[in-house]
Design an enzyme around this catalytic site. Structure first.
Site, PDB file in Angstrom:
ATOM      1  N   GLY A  35      74.919 139.607  -4.055  1.00 18.13           N
ATOM      2  CA  GLY A  35      75.879 139.054  -3.098  1.00 18.13           C
ATOM      3  C   GLY A  35      75.192 138.856  -1.757  1.00 18.13           C
ATOM      4  N   LEU A  36      75.884 138.212  -0.854  1.00 16.82           N
ATOM      5  CA  LEU A  36      75.324 137.915   0.463  1.00 16.82           C
ATOM      6  C   LEU A  36      75.110 139.189   1.290  1.00 16.82           C
ATOM      7  CD1 LEU A  36      77.590 134.861   1.403  1.00 16.82           C
ATOM      8  CD2 LEU A  36      75.163 134.766   0.794  1.00 16.82           C
ATOM      9  N   SER A  37      74.266 139.083   2.285  1.00  8.78           N
ATOM     10  CA  SER A  37      74.104 140.167   3.258  1.00  8.78           C
ATOM     11  C   SER A  37      75.458 140.431   3.905  1.00  8.78           C
ATOM     12  CB  SER A  37      73.077 139.759   4.318  1.00  8.78           C
ATOM     13  OG  SER A  37      72.948 140.760   5.301  1.00  8.78           O
ATOM     14  N   GLY A  38      75.864 141.697   3.961  1.00  2.56           N
ATOM     15  CA  GLY A  38      77.144 142.044   4.565  1.00  2.56           C
ATOM     16  C   GLY A  38      78.323 141.958   3.622  1.00  2.56           C
ATOM     17  N   SER A  39      78.075 141.654   2.349  1.00  4.64           N
ATOM     18  CA  SER A  39      79.186 141.509   1.397  1.00  4.64           C
ATOM     19  C   SER A  39      79.780 142.851   0.991  1.00  4.64           C
ATOM     20  CB  SER A  39      78.723 140.745   0.152  1.00  4.64           C
ATOM     21  OG  SER A  39      77.689 141.443  -0.513  1.00  4.64           O
ATOM     22  N   GLY A  40      79.002 143.916   1.135  1.00  7.20           N
ATOM     23  CA  GLY A  40      79.492 145.249   0.779  1.00  7.20           C
ATOM     24  C   GLY A  40      78.741 145.892  -0.368  1.00  7.20           C
ATOM     25  N   SER A  42      75.809 147.582  -0.635  1.00  9.62           N
ATOM     26  CA  SER A  42      75.313 148.943  -0.418  1.00  9.62           C
ATOM     27  C   SER A  42      76.451 149.937  -0.244  1.00  9.62           C
ATOM     28  CB  SER A  42      74.389 148.989   0.805  1.00  9.62           C
ATOM     29  OG  SER A  42      73.204 148.258   0.554  1.00  9.62           O
ATOM     30  N   SER A 109      69.195 139.177  -4.201  1.00  9.78           N
ATOM     31  CA  SER A 109      68.704 138.477  -5.413  1.00  9.78           C
ATOM     32  C   SER A 109      69.436 137.150  -5.602  1.00  9.78           C
ATOM     33  CB  SER A 109      68.816 139.389  -6.643  1.00  9.78           C
ATOM     34  OG  SER A 109      70.070 140.029  -6.741  1.00  9.78           O
TER      35      SER A 109
END
Length: 200
Positions: A35-40, A42, A109
């Site tokens: 998913g995109l950076s900041g999508s949640g 982690s 990815s």
């Protein structure tokens, strides 16, 4: 087959994956968040690890912080380096999965090809692709690291979602949109997917 014509004779003497899984009382699996950076990614991965740990399941998170600072600290962000980054992650993940560990990866990815490569290395039967589909607008609104703002100003080149593409998975095992799902709801959906597969 004799050792003289067996190129990797040590494998005949090593304990098997089944031996490790019997010891742990669980089956290994790969939970691959994309998913995109900041999508949640982690945030969900950490919450999932805690929930699995409380249930007595041995797991390991791999993410940008513990990979880029160690095994991949010689890689940049060119296309070739991004591919090599994911290849190494997949190879390490395969070792964990083959040891019976539930392995959780949280990486952008961004392409179907790069995720297919990871699945092929790890093994399709062990690879659960989880698409954190939070919309770009929400990811950008969160932007805790200020990365989107820098990308918009041209200070970060080839930033996924702004100046580089992201290909949504065609057939993920699970899709989670954190703009509409709570963290608890996301983890519960993951547990329903994972627990039957790992024998707990």
């Amino acid at each position: 087959m004799t050792e003289t014509n067996h190129i990797y004779p040590i494998f005949d003497r090593m304990l098997t994956r089944a031996d490790k899984e019997e010891l742990l009382g669980q089956r290994g699996a790969m939970i691959w968040f994309t998913g995109l950076s900041g999508s949640g990614k982690s945030t969900i991965a950490i919450a999932l690890e805690r929930e699995l740990h409380q249930r007595g399941i041995l797991c390991r998170i791999l993410d940008g912080d513990n990979i880029r600072s160690g095994i991949n600290n010689n890689l940049g962000f060119t296309e070739a380096d991004r591919i090599e980054n994911i290849r190494r992650i997949a190879e390490v993940s395969k070792l964990f999965v083959d040891t019976g560990i539930v392995t959780i990866a949280a990486f952008i990815s961004p392409s179907n090809d790069i995720r297919r490569m990871a699945a092929d290395i790890i093994g399709q039967e062990d690879f659960l692709e989880v698409y954190v589909s939070t919309p770009l607008e929400e990811c950008e609104r969160r932007d805790v690291k200020g990365l989107y703002a820098k990308a918009r100003r041209g200070e970060i080149k080839n930033f996924t979602g702004i100046s580089a593409p992201f290909e949504a998975p065609a057939h993920p095992a699970l899709t989670l949109d954190t703009s509409v799902l709570t963290l608890e709801e996301s983890v519960n959906k993951l547990l329903a997917l994972i627990l039957p597969r790992i024998g707990k």
